[in-house]
Design an enzyme around this catalytic site. Sequence first.
Site, PDB file in Angstrom:
ATOM      1  N   SER A 160       0.771  -1.134  -0.070  1.00  0.00           N
ATOM      2  CA  SER A 160       0.096  -0.042   0.032  1.00  0.00           C
ATOM      3  C   SER A 160       0.947   1.347  -0.079  1.00  0.00           C
ATOM      4  CB  SER A 160      -1.035  -0.326   0.994  1.00  0.00           C
ATOM      5  OG  SER A 160      -1.878   1.053   1.260  1.00  0.00           O
ATOM      6  N   ASP A 282      -9.390  -6.718  -4.317  1.00  0.00           N
ATOM      7  CA  ASP A 282      -8.854  -5.276  -3.610  1.00  0.00           C
ATOM      8  C   ASP A 282     -10.151  -4.150  -3.750  1.00  0.00           C
ATOM      9  OD1 ASP A 282      -7.715  -2.954  -2.485  1.00  0.00           O
ATOM     10  OD2 ASP A 282      -5.865  -3.288  -3.272  1.00  0.00           O
ATOM     11  N   HIS A 310      -6.772  -6.233   0.205  1.00  0.00           N
ATOM     12  CA  HIS A 310      -5.948  -5.142   0.066  1.00  0.00           C
ATOM     13  C   HIS A 310      -4.695  -5.623   0.404  1.00  0.00           C
ATOM     14  CE1 HIS A 310      -4.453  -1.150  -0.737  1.00  0.00           C
ATOM     15  NE2 HIS A 310      -4.337  -0.947   0.815  1.00  0.00           N
TER      16      HIS A 310
END
Length: 347
Positions: A160, A282, A310
């Site tokens: 991320s 995601d 995610h």
Amino acid sequence: MLTLTSASSALTLFPECKTQRRRFSISAAADYKFPSFLPKQMEEIKDPFARKLATRIERLPVNVSFSEKSIMSSCVKPLIQSNQNPVVLLHSFDSSCLEWRYTFPLLEEAGLETWAIDILGWGFSNLERIKSCDVASKREHFYQLWKSYIKRPMTLVGPSLGAAVAVDFAVNHPEAVENLVLIDASVYAEGTGNLAKLPRAVAYAGVSILKSFPLRLYTTFLAFKGVSFDTGLDWVNIGKLHCLYPWWEDATVSFMISGGYNVSRQIDQVMQKTLIIWGEDDQIISNKLAVRLHFELPNSNIRQIPDCGHLPHVEKPDSAARLILEFMQNHSCQKKAQLAPTEEVVY
């Protein structure tokens, strides 16, 4: 050529790796002795993997130009030293090294020298005297930690927002990074990791929202598929432990008012071989951006994990570990092939 495949191939270089699927039921955990600097609320965490990894968190002194005294910087150090270059794990936005509680032991069981590093401003470091936690400060802090303790080119893994941290670091300090692994990467302006510059008052209001339990609970169930309510509650409590430090709010505001990471223009400067891992489901960052990233990175492969949200290293640690290990296996084989002496043929 675009190669979008699932994580299914077998490992050969790491036969001892136990990548059986983890079951995330939360039960009463054994007694663990936690470092004294961790918030006392660590005792309330039920997840045995988080509790076990927390016992290994330590603080190392790191000297930086923007602080008169060393920053006591939190990380999990490796138990073994490998002939291969180390794997260094970053975490996502406003998180900590405990994010790797499921995948870290799998990588260690496979014989990898594995570090988990808390990014400056988050995690469990002592930031009581730090005034700046902007991108430049985070980069310098990480570089000085690497230079003081890791000291070898690394496979740098960023999920991320941690992917933006990894890209920025690899471009600015290519001597420190041998390979990159980017997981559900937030590296574009439309991604969640890039912030517009905010007025200080607005930033403090935003930080109060970030700390709120309802928002974190909502984000947890948005990020992961099929997580039970009890497990989700425990994961929220794990994720907000570092927010209990008195300096967390100022550090996060410092980052937000600086504008945060914006590395989209750096992507084509990444020369390291890169593995892109993406959760097929995601709901936070579109997997269309995974395809875009693959095309823009000069030397990359992309792998997709099915039935996953995610943060695959939390939700599907067996698959995430397997992909990282396969990536390192292939790189190791290529290095050996390049270094092998060629036979001279005499006619």
